[in-house]
Write a protein that holds these residues in place. Structure first.
Motif, mmCIF file in Angstrom:
data_model
loop_
_atom_site.group_PDB
_atom_site.id
_atom_site.type_symbol
_atom_site.label_atom_id
_atom_site.label_comp_id
_atom_site.label_asym_id
_atom_site.label_seq_id
_atom_site.Cartn_x
_atom_site.Cartn_y
_atom_site.Cartn_z
ATOM 1 N N LEU A 153 0.827 -1.211 0.000
ATOM 2 C CA LEU A 153 0.000 0.000 0.000
ATOM 3 C C LEU A 153 0.858 1.256 0.000
ATOM 4 O O LEU A 153 0.566 2.226 -0.692
ATOM 5 N N SER A 154 1.941 1.208 0.757
ATOM 6 C CA SER A 154 2.788 2.401 0.860
ATOM 7 C C SER A 154 3.475 2.722 -0.460
ATOM 8 O O SER A 154 3.849 3.856 -0.704
ATOM 9 N N SER A 155 3.634 1.701 -1.298
ATOM 10 C CA SER A 155 4.312 1.960 -2.574
ATOM 11 C C SER A 155 3.322 2.116 -3.739
ATOM 12 O O SER A 155 3.718 2.257 -4.877
ATOM 13 N N THR A 156 2.032 2.069 -3.420
ATOM 14 C CA THR A 156 1.028 2.190 -4.493
ATOM 15 C C THR A 156 0.676 3.655 -4.725
ATOM 16 O O THR A 156 0.408 4.394 -3.771
ATOM 17 N N HIS A 157 0.691 4.046 -5.991
ATOM 18 C CA HIS A 157 0.358 5.429 -6.333
ATOM 19 C C HIS A 157 -1.133 5.531 -6.663
ATOM 20 O O HIS A 157 -1.624 4.853 -7.561
ATOM 21 N N ALA A 158 -1.848 6.380 -5.906
ATOM 22 C CA ALA A 158 -3.294 6.540 -6.135
ATOM 23 C C ALA A 158 -3.529 7.590 -7.218
ATOM 24 O O ALA A 158 -2.998 8.692 -7.143
ATOM 25 N N GLU A 159 -4.309 7.222 -8.218
ATOM 26 C CA GLU A 159 -4.585 8.169 -9.294
ATOM 27 C C GLU A 159 -5.901 8.903 -9.056
ATOM 28 O O GLU A 159 -6.115 9.992 -9.567
ATOM 29 N N LYS A 160 -6.783 8.277 -8.297
ATOM 30 C CA LYS A 160 -8.101 8.881 -8.086
ATOM 31 C C LYS A 160 -8.342 9.098 -6.602
ATOM 32 O O LYS A 160 -7.700 8.469 -5.753
ATOM 33 N N GLU A 161 -9.330 9.942 -6.339
ATOM 34 C CA GLU A 161 -9.631 10.313 -4.948
ATOM 35 C C GLU A 161 -9.997 9.077 -4.122
ATOM 36 O O GLU A 161 -9.503 8.892 -3.022
ATOM 37 N N TRP A 162 -10.894 8.227 -4.669
ATOM 38 C CA TRP A 162 -11.344 7.068 -3.876
ATOM 39 C C TRP A 162 -10.196 6.098 -3.602
ATOM 40 O O TRP A 162 -10.156 5.434 -2.564
ATOM 41 N N GLU A 163 -9.237 6.019 -4.547
ATOM 42 C CA GLU A 163 -8.089 5.133 -4.343
ATOM 43 C C GLU A 163 -7.240 5.629 -3.173
ATOM 44 O O GLU A 163 -6.821 4.846 -2.306
ATOM 45 N N ALA A 164 -7.021 6.947 -3.142
ATOM 46 C CA ALA A 164 -6.237 7.522 -2.040
ATOM 47 C C ALA A 164 -6.958 7.323 -0.711
ATOM 48 O O ALA A 164 -6.335 6.990 0.310
ATOM 49 N N GLN A 165 -8.297 7.491 -0.749
ATOM 50 C CA GLN A 165 -9.087 7.311 0.482
ATOM 51 C C GLN A 165 -9.060 5.849 0.944
ATOM 52 O O GLN A 165 -8.990 5.571 2.137
ATOM 53 N N LEU A 166 -9.082 4.931 0.003
ATOM 54 C CA LEU A 166 -9.043 3.511 0.358
ATOM 55 C C LEU A 166 -7.686 3.139 0.965
ATOM 56 O O LEU A 166 -7.618 2.421 1.980
ATOM 57 N N ILE A 167 -6.623 3.641 0.335
ATOM 58 C CA ILE A 167 -5.285 3.365 0.879
ATOM 59 C C ILE A 167 -5.184 3.918 2.302
ATOM 60 O O ILE A 167 -4.667 3.254 3.214
ATOM 61 N N LEU A 168 -5.720 5.139 2.498
ATOM 62 C CA LEU A 168 -5.703 5.759 3.830
ATOM 63 C C LEU A 168 -6.477 4.895 4.832
ATOM 64 O O LEU A 168 -6.013 4.635 5.944
#
Lengths: 160, 462
Positions: free
Chosen positions: B426-441
């Motif tokens: 997860l720490s190395s995954t780049h989020a391209e969209k808002e929901w992806e960043a929120q899910l990683i968080l």
């Protein structure tokens, strides 16, 4: 001696004298038209065929078409004793060239008779014209699978 | 022709080339002074006489010449038939005697009869092999049986192309065929394929199918597309299953059994591995009730290959690539697959409702009540109608399975295994969209135990 047993196809493995006798036996027919080949002529034709076959990537056993060509063409009014050997050699070359180009779709006798008919009626005995003009038409027809219809038309024209 | 004393100059079969037997026999015999140059020339001339006859038949008597390529092919066909006859004799000495006592034309005819009868036998063997085929999705196996082999048998021409092996045969066998050309090659190929089918027929088709699926998942490949040998995969797992004390017909090996077996094998001295494997293969043969000596011999040749592969795997610490263990059944996300995608009008209506000033709990309830497919779910996440708090509340309402499905969407190209923890990924995954960043968080704030569960689910889903 490992090369001893290589079943390569070459005229060397065939009985040369036997073929020369076969070629010279055509004199019995060609003599009726004032044409004859001596042993040196027959050897010259045989040697030329060897080179032609090699150059055109073909293989033939025994005297093959040589005798057939002679028997048919010795009747031509455009062949005389002076040009006899050289014309036969030119015709042999033309024959194998067109066997290759037609991918063996025409039988030996069909091609020889076609050559004879064009040689006498359209080329006035010129093997150059036969190859460059007349047989190219035939070749085109064979490639387009129209050979037999062309042949039929030509035969009708000749008979008319 | 002269008959020379063979006892003084034995012809060693190993010195002769079975794919070019006549030529190598004459060369070797000449070198050993067992045949004279004149005799060889006589044989050569007789071969040319046979060539003339075959050429005449080939052209139908309508042409006295052929291209060099055609002539060479006809000669190869003739030599193939002569070799067939000479190889059928008991020894090179006998073959040489045959050449010295019979005209080549007779030897050729005898050889042609052998080739023709081999073709007939091969057709019958093919019918048996087709009848015993394994039900599988493997494309190369099916196309070889349905197209390659029947195509070859239909067009094979003993008289003019006896040496020909032109066939679309892609399926690799566990062993190599010894005969390299013509109908004898195809016969041996089908014989071996038939033996492999016979062995595999002792296992349930569903077990073989499941094993191949697990094989594909182990190597991360779409197995039907690959050139795999079914027998080798089945045989290998059957041996390991017997080693574990399971029934002989079992191919399935659980993860825990696999781990146990690996630890046992790693603890053994490498020099003992061949003996252990041989004893296990012997037990397998007995337990499966195999009495066909031909099949036993084939299994024994596969045993040698297995020993070699296991020793290599133990040295490279890659036994898990040979011993195919079970994967848990794929989880069918019933709630997300049984429903159809929402109609456009319904979807627009939902987005309108979510765009109203309502609290996050209400939005979550609206989404969970109306969305039933992963596609719609992701579309709504990307519909620009949720804020950061809405995302976090919505994710709280999702179960582990739903979260793992979403996580696998944002990291699709990763090769999932248990070696690298999800947190690290997860720490190395780049989020391209808002929901992806929120899910990683959201996921990074979960406990490591919970993340482990989700990771397991992702592995089963991929």
């Amino acid at each position: 001696m490992s090369d001893l047993i290589q079943f390569r196809l070459s005229l060397d493995s065939l009985a040369k004298q036997h073929i020369i006798r076969q070629i010279m036996s055509t004199n019995a027919v060609s003599g009726q038209f004032g044409l004859a080949l001596n042993e040196a002529d027959a050897e010259q034709i045989l040697a030329a065929r060897h080179i032609i076959l090699k150059n055109l990537g073909r293989v033939e056993v025994e005297s093959g078409v040589i005798s057939q060509l002679i028997i048919v063409f010795c009747r031509s009014p455009f062949i005389n004793q002076e040009n006899y050997t050289s014309v036969i050699i030119d015709l042999i070359e033309a024959f194998y060239y067109f066997k290759n180009e037609t991918r063996d779709e025409i039988s030996d006798m069909e091609l020889i008779e076609l050559m004879k008919e064009r040689f006498d009626n359209y080329c006035a005995g010129s093997t150059e014209l036969l190859v460059s003009r007349e047989l190219e038409d035939v070749l085109q027809a064979v490639r387009q699978e129209k050979y037999y219809s062309t042949l039929c038309c030509d035969q009708n024209e000749v008979s008319e | 022709m002269n008959n020379l004393p063979f006892s003084k100059h034995p012809l060693k079969p190993s010195a002769l080339n079975p794919d070019n037997y006549l030529v190598s026999l004459l060369n070797t015999a000449f070198a050993s002074q067992l045949i004279s140059e004149i005799d060889i020339q006589t044989i050569q001339a007789q071969v040319m006489d046979v060539f003339k006859e075959v050429l005449f038949r080939y052209t139908g008597g309508l042409s006295s010449s052929v291209t060099t390529a055609t002539a060479q092919s006809l000669i190869n066909s003739i030599l193939y038939c002569i070799d067939a006859r000479l190889l059928a004799l008991n020894s090179p000495e006998e073959s040489l005697r045959e050449l010295q006592s019979k005209p080549v034309s007779e030897i050729y005819k005898d050889g042609l009869i052998l080739v023709e009868s081999c073709l007939e036998e091969t057709r019958q063997l093919y019918a048996l092999t087709k009848a015993s085929r394994i039900a599988t999705d493997l494309i190369a196996y099916n196309s070889t049986i349905d197209k390659g082999l029947p195509g070859f048998l239909a067009y094979y021409d003993p008289r003019f192309r006896a040496h020909d092996t032109m066939a679309d045969i892609d399926y690799p066998l566990a062993s190599n065929c010894l005969n390299q050309r013509g109908i004898f090659y195809i016969q041996e190929y089908i014989r071996m394929l038939n033996l492999e089918n016979q062995f595999c027929s002792r296992f349930a088709e569903s077990d073989i199918s499941r094993l191949l699926q697990n094989y594909g998942r182990t190597y991360h490949i779409d197995y039907p597309e690959f050139l795999l040998n079914i027998f080798e995969i089945v045989f290998t797992n059957a041996v390991f299953a017997v080693m574990l004390g399971q029934g002989a017909c079992h191919l399935s090996i659980s993860k825990s059994d696999s781990d146990f077996l690996r630890s046992q094998l790693y603890s053994l001295d490498l020099s003992l591995i061949p003996t252990v494997l041989k004893q296990t293969v012997d037990r397998l043969i007995v337990q499966l009730g195999i009495s066909n000596s031909e099949l036993i011999s084939y299994i024994k040749s596969a045993e040698n290959s297995l020993i070699h592969r296991v020793l290599q795997a133990l040295k490279n610490d890659s036994l898990d690539k040979i011993l195919i263990s079970d994967f848990p059944d794929r989880i069918e996300s019933a709630t997300l697959k049984q429903h159809e995608i929402m109609k456009d009008a319904d979807f627009r209506n939902l987005v309108n409702q979510l765009s109203q000033p309502v609290d996050s709990q209400t939005k979550s309830a609206l989404i969970l009540d109306n969305i039933h497919t992963l596609t719609d779910f992701i579309d709504i996440l990307e519909a620009d109608c949720l804020d950061s708090q809405d995302y976090q509340v919505l994710f709280q309402h999702l179960g582990d399975l739903e979260l793992s499905m979403l996580a696998s969407q944002i990291m699709p190209d990763i090769c999932w295994d248990e070696d690298a923890p999800l947190m690290q990924r997860l720490s190395s995954t780049h989020a391209e969209k808002e929901w992806e960043a929120q899910l990683i968080l959201y996921l990074t704030n979960m406990s490591s135990e919970k993340l482990k569960v989700i990771q397991q689910l992702i592995i089963q889903l991929v």
